[in-house]
Write a protein that holds these residues in place. Sequence first.
Motif, PDB file in Angstrom:
ATOM      1  N   TYR A 218       0.473  -0.701   0.269  1.00 10.87           N
ATOM      2  CA  TYR A 218      -0.023  -0.225  -0.207  1.00 10.87           C
ATOM      3  C   TYR A 218       0.407   1.133   0.331  1.00 10.87           C
ATOM      4  O   TYR A 218       0.000   2.349  -0.257  1.00 10.87           O
ATOM      5  CB  TYR A 218      -0.891   0.648   0.653  1.00 10.87           C
ATOM      6  CG  TYR A 218      -1.937  -0.913   0.977  1.00 10.87           C
ATOM      7  CD1 TYR A 218      -3.292  -0.358   0.202  1.00 10.87           C
ATOM      8  CD2 TYR A 218      -2.419  -1.878   1.259  1.00 10.87           C
ATOM      9  CE1 TYR A 218      -4.729  -1.133  -0.228  1.00 10.87           C
ATOM     10  CE2 TYR A 218      -3.191  -2.862   0.913  1.00 10.87           C
ATOM     11  CZ  TYR A 218      -4.343  -2.221  -0.181  1.00 10.87           C
ATOM     12  OH  TYR A 218      -5.639  -3.096  -0.420  1.00 10.87           O
ATOM     13  N   THR A 219       2.237   1.347   0.713  1.00  9.67           N
ATOM     14  CA  THR A 219       3.447   2.612   0.426  1.00  9.67           C
ATOM     15  C   THR A 219       2.771   2.564  -1.088  1.00  9.67           C
ATOM     16  O   THR A 219       3.028   3.565  -1.441  1.00  9.67           O
ATOM     17  CB  THR A 219       4.698   2.208   1.158  1.00  9.67           C
ATOM     18  OG1 THR A 219       4.256   1.707   2.529  1.00  9.67           O
ATOM     19  CG2 THR A 219       5.177   3.411   0.568  1.00  9.67           C
ATOM     20  N   LEU A 220       3.631   1.497  -1.437  1.00 12.72           N
ATOM     21  CA  LEU A 220       3.560   1.508  -3.085  1.00 12.72           C
ATOM     22  C   LEU A 220       2.676   1.781  -4.297  1.00 12.72           C
ATOM     23  O   LEU A 220       2.550   2.511  -5.448  1.00 12.72           O
ATOM     24  CB  LEU A 220       4.394   0.081  -4.373  1.00 12.72           C
ATOM     25  CG  LEU A 220       5.670   0.462  -3.231  1.00 12.72           C
ATOM     26  CD1 LEU A 220       6.432  -1.506  -3.964  1.00 12.72           C
ATOM     27  CD2 LEU A 220       6.875   0.514  -4.260  1.00 12.72           C
ATOM     28  N   ILE A 221       1.750   1.339  -3.751  1.00 12.72           N
ATOM     29  CA  ILE A 221      -0.096   1.708  -4.232  1.00 12.72           C
ATOM     30  C   ILE A 221       0.267   3.385  -3.697  1.00 12.72           C
ATOM     31  O   ILE A 221      -0.788   3.972  -5.207  1.00 12.72           O
ATOM     32  CB  ILE A 221      -0.982   0.908  -3.480  1.00 12.72           C
ATOM     33  CG1 ILE A 221      -0.759  -0.486  -3.926  1.00 12.72           C
ATOM     34  CG2 ILE A 221      -2.152   1.388  -3.855  1.00 12.72           C
ATOM     35  CD1 ILE A 221      -2.058  -1.613  -3.193  1.00 12.72           C
ATOM     36  N   LEU A 222       0.182   3.563  -2.935  1.00 15.10           N
ATOM     37  CA  LEU A 222      -0.242   5.136  -2.280  1.00 15.10           C
ATOM     38  C   LEU A 222       0.314   6.276  -4.120  1.00 15.10           C
ATOM     39  O   LEU A 222       0.349   6.951  -3.917  1.00 15.10           O
ATOM     40  CB  LEU A 222      -0.072   5.623  -1.389  1.00 15.10           C
ATOM     41  CG  LEU A 222      -0.352   6.459  -0.596  1.00 15.10           C
ATOM     42  CD1 LEU A 222      -1.515   7.771  -0.917  1.00 15.10           C
ATOM     43  CD2 LEU A 222       0.066   6.983   0.735  1.00 15.10           C
ATOM     44  N   THR A 223       1.440   6.022  -3.791  1.00 11.98           N
ATOM     45  CA  THR A 223       2.670   6.689  -4.404  1.00 11.98           C
ATOM     46  C   THR A 223       2.408   7.004  -5.724  1.00 11.98           C
ATOM     47  O   THR A 223       2.718   7.835  -6.387  1.00 11.98           O
ATOM     48  CB  THR A 223       4.111   5.947  -3.923  1.00 11.98           C
ATOM     49  OG1 THR A 223       4.542   5.428  -2.986  1.00 11.98           O
ATOM     50  CG2 THR A 223       5.064   6.570  -4.915  1.00 11.98           C
ATOM     51  N   THR A 224       2.271   5.539  -6.446  1.00 16.73           N
ATOM     52  CA  THR A 224       1.707   5.735  -7.747  1.00 16.73           C
ATOM     53  C   THR A 224       0.243   6.190  -7.772  1.00 16.73           C
ATOM     54  O   THR A 224       0.241   6.894  -8.916  1.00 16.73           O
ATOM     55  CB  THR A 224       1.666   4.160  -8.162  1.00 16.73           C
ATOM     56  OG1 THR A 224       2.676   3.511  -7.972  1.00 16.73           O
ATOM     57  CG2 THR A 224       0.821   3.901  -9.208  1.00 16.73           C
ATOM     58  N   VAL A 225      -0.943   6.126  -6.760  1.00 17.32           N
ATOM     59  CA  VAL A 225      -1.868   6.338  -7.083  1.00 17.32           C
ATOM     60  C   VAL A 225      -2.186   7.955  -7.533  1.00 17.32           C
ATOM     61  O   VAL A 225      -2.921   8.796  -7.795  1.00 17.32           O
ATOM     62  CB  VAL A 225      -2.526   6.763  -5.931  1.00 17.32           C
ATOM     63  CG1 VAL A 225      -4.244   7.666  -5.543  1.00 17.32           C
ATOM     64  CG2 VAL A 225      -3.641   5.112  -6.311  1.00 17.32           C
ATOM     65  N   LEU A 226      -0.794   8.640  -6.390  1.00 14.04           N
ATOM     66  CA  LEU A 226      -0.807  10.131  -6.212  1.00 14.04           C
ATOM     67  C   LEU A 226      -0.284  10.402  -7.308  1.00 14.04           C
ATOM     68  O   LEU A 226      -0.445  12.042  -7.801  1.00 14.04           O
ATOM     69  CB  LEU A 226       0.084  10.358  -5.292  1.00 14.04           C
ATOM     70  CG  LEU A 226      -0.786   9.998  -3.144  1.00 14.04           C
ATOM     71  CD1 LEU A 226       0.782  10.402  -2.397  1.00 14.04           C
ATOM     72  CD2 LEU A 226      -1.999  10.990  -3.505  1.00 14.04           C
ATOM     73  N   ARG A 227       0.354  10.043  -8.522  1.00 10.36           N
ATOM     74  CA  ARG A 227       0.605  10.618  -9.060  1.00 10.36           C
ATOM     75  C   ARG A 227       0.328  10.716 -10.816  1.00 10.36           C
ATOM     76  O   ARG A 227       0.736  10.853 -11.535  1.00 10.36           O
ATOM     77  CB  ARG A 227       2.047   9.771  -9.755  1.00 10.36           C
ATOM     78  CG  ARG A 227       3.161   9.800  -8.752  1.00 10.36           C
ATOM     79  CD  ARG A 227       4.543   8.750  -9.581  1.00 10.36           C
ATOM     80  NE  ARG A 227       5.540   9.033  -8.919  1.00 10.36           N
ATOM     81  CZ  ARG A 227       6.400   7.445  -8.948  1.00 10.36           C
ATOM     82  NH1 ARG A 227       6.235   7.022  -9.519  1.00 10.36           N
ATOM     83  NH2 ARG A 227       7.025   7.426  -7.613  1.00 10.36           N
TER      84      ARG A 227
END
Length: 316
Positions: A218-227
């Motif tokens: 979810y850390t990686l998901i959040l990074t991707t979602v914010l972009r």
Amino acid sequence: MEHWNSTLGSGFTLMGILKDSGSPGLLSATVAVLYMLALTSNGLLLLVITMDARLHVPMYLLLGQLSLMDLLFTSVVTPKALVDFLSSENTISFGGCALQMFLALTLGGAEDLLLAFMAYDRYVAICHPLNYMVLMSTRVCWLLVATSWILASLSALGHTLYTMHFPFCMSRKINHLLCEIPPLLKLACVDTSRYELMVYVMGVTFLMPALAAILASYTLILTTVLRMPSNEGRQKALVTCSSHLTVVGMFYGTATFMYVLPSSLHSPKQDNIISVFYTIVTPALNPLIYSLRNKEVMGALRRVLGKCMLQTHPTF
């Protein structure tokens, strides 16, 4: 201290929480309503995922398994607790106690691993969408499901056999809602400190890597979602992930309290309240959390119910 014969003919008394509560009738009615809600909501979700071809994708196959586990988990505990309260007979045989422990540990362990695999599924879908059907093919999905069930059942079998081999004392009262390792070990007539340490280590080993994998995903998901350039895509991803994180928080919060925190930090009464939460409340809430904010599930539910209504009342 005297020992009692722990054979299949001997039994325990499950004290539970219904009779000791301030309003046992109200509490038992609430438990019955929550159980019916768990049966209905999980059953409907399973039905929709099975019948609607649009939901035959890894995300919903895993969600269907979660609903199955929740439905079975609450059914292992709740009906007996209610029947015991209504009949004023709260005994359980030695074999019945062992079976209940094995099933509860299997379903709890399988759900622990499944939640981690569901986080991986969301990570692949959001961070690597072009490779999703390769990395999360139907075959891979069912392999992950089988891994959850097999590893959990093997772990549960080992713990059940070892826990039930201890000689138990004359007091057969289990101050808990169901047969679980910590309250049963308190009845043993021998020193169980080494085994309690092993249960703690196994609990940490089973829970923490899965939780770490979920947090990393979810850390990686959040990074991707914010972009993401699209507000709609970002909102859809956040809704899906927030539902999963809510379920993860409820499951790991209660499991950590029961199996990771030292027993000196929580009382039997607190353990009982937590056991009600993860055996009755959580299975009732999980399908609602996943479905009410999911347009695909709600749309599929309307289609399936509409089809059933047409078959029941055909037009001529």
